[in-house]
Design a protein around this motif. Structure first.
Motif, mmCIF file in Angstrom:
data_model
loop_
_atom_site.group_PDB
_atom_site.id
_atom_site.type_symbol
_atom_site.label_atom_id
_atom_site.label_comp_id
_atom_site.label_asym_id
_atom_site.label_seq_id
_atom_site.Cartn_x
_atom_site.Cartn_y
_atom_site.Cartn_z
ATOM 1 N N CYS A 158 16.154 29.494 7.354
ATOM 2 C CA CYS A 158 15.434 30.466 6.527
ATOM 3 C C CYS A 158 16.034 31.855 6.737
ATOM 4 C CB CYS A 158 13.956 30.473 6.924
ATOM 5 S SG CYS A 158 12.985 31.659 5.969
ATOM 6 N N ASN A 160 14.464 34.586 5.621
ATOM 7 C CA ASN A 160 13.380 35.564 5.705
ATOM 8 C C ASN A 160 13.145 35.906 7.181
ATOM 9 O OD1 ASN A 160 13.188 35.179 2.992
ATOM 10 N ND2 ASN A 160 11.428 33.804 3.101
ATOM 11 N N ALA A 161 12.289 36.850 7.418
ATOM 12 C CA ALA A 161 12.005 37.223 8.812
ATOM 13 C C ALA A 161 10.541 37.635 8.921
ATOM 14 C CB ALA A 161 12.932 38.348 9.247
ATOM 15 N N CYS A 162 9.647 36.697 8.622
ATOM 16 C CA CYS A 162 8.221 37.002 8.753
ATOM 17 C C CYS A 162 7.967 37.411 10.212
ATOM 18 C CB CYS A 162 7.387 35.796 8.361
ATOM 19 S SG CYS A 162 7.685 35.307 6.647
ATOM 20 N N PHE A 164 5.711 37.129 12.362
ATOM 21 C CA PHE A 164 5.046 36.244 13.324
ATOM 22 C C PHE A 164 5.879 35.014 13.661
ATOM 23 C CE2 PHE A 164 3.759 35.274 8.981
ATOM 24 C CZ PHE A 164 4.169 33.948 8.858
ATOM 25 N N CYS A 165 6.993 34.830 12.955
ATOM 26 C CA CYS A 165 7.649 33.501 12.934
ATOM 27 C C CYS A 165 8.867 33.435 13.853
ATOM 28 C CB CYS A 165 8.068 33.197 11.501
ATOM 29 S SG CYS A 165 8.957 31.633 11.354
ATOM 30 N N HIS A 168 12.417 30.666 12.052
ATOM 31 C CA HIS A 168 13.664 31.061 11.380
ATOM 32 C C HIS A 168 14.749 31.414 12.389
ATOM 33 C CE1 HIS A 168 13.423 35.574 11.764
ATOM 34 N NE2 HIS A 168 12.199 35.235 12.092
ATOM 35 N N ILE A 202 12.834 23.810 5.419
ATOM 36 C CA ILE A 202 12.141 24.877 6.143
ATOM 37 C C ILE A 202 11.740 25.973 5.156
ATOM 38 C CG2 ILE A 202 12.453 26.709 7.885
ATOM 39 C CD1 ILE A 202 12.069 23.879 9.054
ATOM 40 N N GLU A 252 7.421 28.848 -0.780
ATOM 41 C CA GLU A 252 6.989 30.234 -0.651
ATOM 42 C C GLU A 252 6.669 30.798 -2.037
ATOM 43 O OE1 GLU A 252 6.527 32.290 2.029
ATOM 44 O OE2 GLU A 252 6.674 30.463 3.209
ATOM 45 N N ARG A 292 5.681 39.756 4.623
ATOM 46 C CA ARG A 292 5.647 38.795 3.515
ATOM 47 C C ARG A 292 5.953 39.561 2.229
ATOM 48 N NH1 ARG A 292 5.674 33.647 4.659
ATOM 49 N NH2 ARG A 292 4.266 33.095 2.958
HETATM 50 S S1 SF4 Z 1 7.239 31.745 8.020
HETATM 51 FE FE1 SF4 Z 1 8.541 30.480 6.711
HETATM 52 S S2 SF4 Z 1 9.397 31.970 5.224
HETATM 53 FE FE2 SF4 Z 1 8.649 33.175 6.947
HETATM 54 S S3 SF4 Z 1 10.444 33.404 8.305
HETATM 55 FE FE3 SF4 Z 1 9.266 31.612 9.031
HETATM 56 S S4 SF4 Z 1 10.262 29.830 8.062
HETATM 57 FE FE4 SF4 Z 1 10.902 31.702 6.905
#
Ligand code: SF4
Length: 440
Positions: A158, A160-162, A164-165, A168, A202, A252, A292
């Protein structure tokens, strides 16, 4: 060579573990961990709880017998390989990219160092898992574990760079499988009798194959891939049977564009009219802090568009409660937006602090009691909304996949009692009864 595969975590892990099991089944026999020469543990790190379970699973595999080599792979292993390597000399951490090659090597080495299987064992191994096609990257089988619903991984990673996550980070940059390879694999499953294929990734919506484009399009994206799959599998069925259908595992909101909505609207259920659309929070402030790329109004507008253009669509979601700085007011916005969206299911996750993420470094963490209370409140709303969604459908007819334990999963993803005598794995029309299976 006896082997066991232990899976933790998400649908993508499930598909990867099944793939590993299929590959090993061509070389040996699937057994309990106690009898295994090789145990593969596919790990998860999405929450603190998942990580605890992962560590327990690896320790259990080591305790189960004192000779098995334990191959540890997956997200938790990618982030902290030395922890697992430090547990025992029998542990080998293997990255996802090298997994197939490495476990094949290990299995071959183990097989050649042991007495060859007796004839009866060879037959048993053959029956336990029936490989039906080999497609370079994928060894297919329709047998135990694949009888009803088949998962096919089309994408990984992924970009993206949410905030909390950690997934990725563990999974790395987004990468997609070539569309023609995915189509061949799905066609082989359809020809072998699979009736529902779940496309997983993912960040599935970022699917993009730049090397297998059709017509003049520069790249093949998820809607194009779905069109290709629908075309190629339409006739792969027995007379009087519906063709295989496809389900999108999770997507998403930013990746749901007009093309995808169009495919959903036109495919008459061959792409299930059910989307799992992660919301994460109903507060625009919290969404911004989560990084987000949408706000509450944009999410709701997308839901309205989907409901308007795709008749009968069901929508489920993920929500994190107790993200750092989330106030009671923010949480109330989540409740209101969830109600306005009319979800058929909300997967509720109390926020879990993952080291190395921006959110983990914040000082305004929400206390455990508030998180638990919000999670309970949202789960109660999820139950209420699920019942309401089902009640709107009761009496209508949906195609259902017949699964184990006398249950069937309808297109909108509710579960109902399967018709008596319906064959496992078949797709049959069902008039939805008054009560879903959860209420029986
Ligand atoms: S929550 Fe999903 S979209 Fe957001 S960074 Fe993590 S894997 Fe990527």
């Amino acid at each position: 060579m006896n082997f066991a595969v232990v899976n933790l975590g998400c649908k993508v892990n499930r598909v990867e573990s099944d793939d590993a099991a299929a590959l090993l089944a061509a070389r040996g026999r699937e057994t309990r961990e106690e009898d295994a020469d090789l145990v593969v543990v596919n790990t998860c790190t999405v929450t603190g709880e998942a990580e605890k379970k992962t560590r327990k699973a690896v320790r259990r595999a080591l305790r189960a017998n004192d000779r098995a080599l334990v191959v540890v792979t997956g997200c938790a292993a990618a982030l902290d390989p030395s922890f697992f390597e430090g547990l025992d000399d029998r542990v080998e951490v293997v990255g996802k990219a090298a997994l197939r090659e490495r476990i094949a090597e290990v299995a071959d080495a183990l097989s050649s160092s042991q007495a060859t299987l007796g004839e009866g064992d060879a037959v048993a191994a053959e029956e336990a898992s029936v490989p039906v096609a080999h497609d370079g990257a994928s060894l297919l089988r329709v047998g135990t574990g694949f009888r009803t619903r088949v998962g096919v991984k089309v994408q990984d990673g992924c970009d993206n760079a949410c905030s909390f996550c950690i997934v990725h980070v563990a999974r790395g940059r987004a990468a997609s499988r070539p569309a023609d390879e995915v189509v061949r694999e799905c066609a082989a499953y359809a020809a072998a009798g699979a009736k529902e294929i779940v496309l997983t990734g993912i960040n599935l919506g970022s699917y993009r194959d730049v090397g297998a484009s059709r017509c003049d399009a520069r790249e093949t994206r998820l809607p194009d891939l779905l069109e290709m799959l629908l075309d190629e599998t339409a006739d792969l069925r027995a007379p009087n049977e519906p063709p295989v259908r496809f389900r999108i595992s999770s997507i998403e909101p930013r990746d749901v564009g007009g093309d995808l909505v169009e495919v959903l609207a036109r495919s008459e259920g061959r792409v299930c009219r059910h989307l799992h659309l992660p919301l994460q929070s109903g507060s625009s402030k919290v969404l911004r802090e989560m990084a987000r790329p949408y706000d509450a109004a944009a999410y709701l507008a997308l839901v309205h568009e989907l409901r308007e253009r795709v008749s009968g669509i069901a929508l489920s979601t993920d929500v994190i409660v107790g993200f750092p700085g989330e106030t009671d007011g923010d949480f109330q916005e989540t409740l209101s937006l969830s109600r306005a969206c009319g979800f058929s299911k909300i997967h509720v996750f109390p926020y879990s602090r993952r080291a190395g993420t921006p959110a983990a470094a914040r000082e305004d963490q929400v206390g455990a009691a508030a998180k638990a209370a919000r999670a309970a409140r949202l789960r109660a709303l999820s139950d209420e909304l699920r019942r309401a969604d089902y009640a709107r459908r009761a009496g209508s007819v949906e195609l259902a996949l017949v699964e184990e334990d006398g249950l069937a999963t309808v297109e909108s993803h509710h579960r109902v009692a399967a018709p008596p005598g319906a064959a496992l794995g078949s797709l049959v029309p069902i008039r939805l009864p008054e009560c879903p299976a959860e209420e029986l």
